[in-house]
Motif scaffolding. Sequence first.
Motif, mmCIF file in Angstrom:
data_model
loop_
_atom_site.group_PDB
_atom_site.id
_atom_site.type_symbol
_atom_site.label_atom_id
_atom_site.label_comp_id
_atom_site.label_asym_id
_atom_site.label_seq_id
_atom_site.Cartn_x
_atom_site.Cartn_y
_atom_site.Cartn_z
ATOM 1 N N ASP A 292 1.699 8.865 -6.198
ATOM 2 C CA ASP A 292 1.543 10.238 -5.714
ATOM 3 C C ASP A 292 2.837 11.036 -5.713
ATOM 4 O O ASP A 292 2.808 12.264 -5.705
ATOM 5 C CB ASP A 292 0.962 10.241 -4.294
ATOM 6 N N ALA B 158 1.102 4.040 -3.073
ATOM 7 C CA ALA B 158 0.846 5.466 -2.843
ATOM 8 C C ALA B 158 2.066 6.307 -3.217
ATOM 9 O O ALA B 158 1.937 7.333 -3.890
ATOM 10 C CB ALA B 158 0.463 5.702 -1.378
ATOM 11 N N GLU C 75 0.835 -1.210 0.000
ATOM 12 C CA GLU C 75 0.000 0.000 0.000
ATOM 13 C C GLU C 75 0.870 1.261 0.000
ATOM 14 O O GLU C 75 0.615 2.207 -0.738
ATOM 15 C CB GLU C 75 -0.900 -0.011 1.237
#
Length: 186
Positions: free
Chosen positions: A53, A49, A45
């Motif tokens: 991002d 991200a 996870e």
Amino acid sequence: MDSPWEEDPQADYAPKADWAKLSNEFTNSGYREGIIAGKESALQEGFDAGFADTGVPIGRELGSMRGVISAIASFLSSKGQAESTSLATARELSYSLAGVRFSDIVPIDHEAEQHAREHLNADDPIGQSEELLQKREMEGLEDMLQRLTASPANRSSQNRPTREDVIRMKEDILALSAPLGLNSIP
């Protein structure tokens, strides 16, 4: 009975001590498996991200800027403007962008730094950690890229560029591309 481990094992099957040991081993194994699964889930996870991002947007922007300034310098050079200020500026920007490392401009992850400090193994010298070796390898590749576009004017510069420097370079690229009628950087 709430648990199969609470059942009274058959005397001829296994002694109570073996039953307790087996129960304890399964409990510990389950605990370890749960910890590993939790870490893998959180790691994936976090990677997803960070990649989506942070890594991709910064990498794409930096790559676009490098490509655009290289194209501008090539265009100006092909138009016989070898002595122009614009070409000199484009070449200098190209050199400066080649010297930007991802680690120079990525936002600092204070949580990850704290976590690394807490889990640093005293037996594992910091200079030899796998992550640090990979980072040094990437920086070596970035240094090779910089040498490919080396400008003698800035070879002595020891200051690493910052995110603010990259923002100024982007503004300079936009200023160079506007008179050429280019809408250059996405």
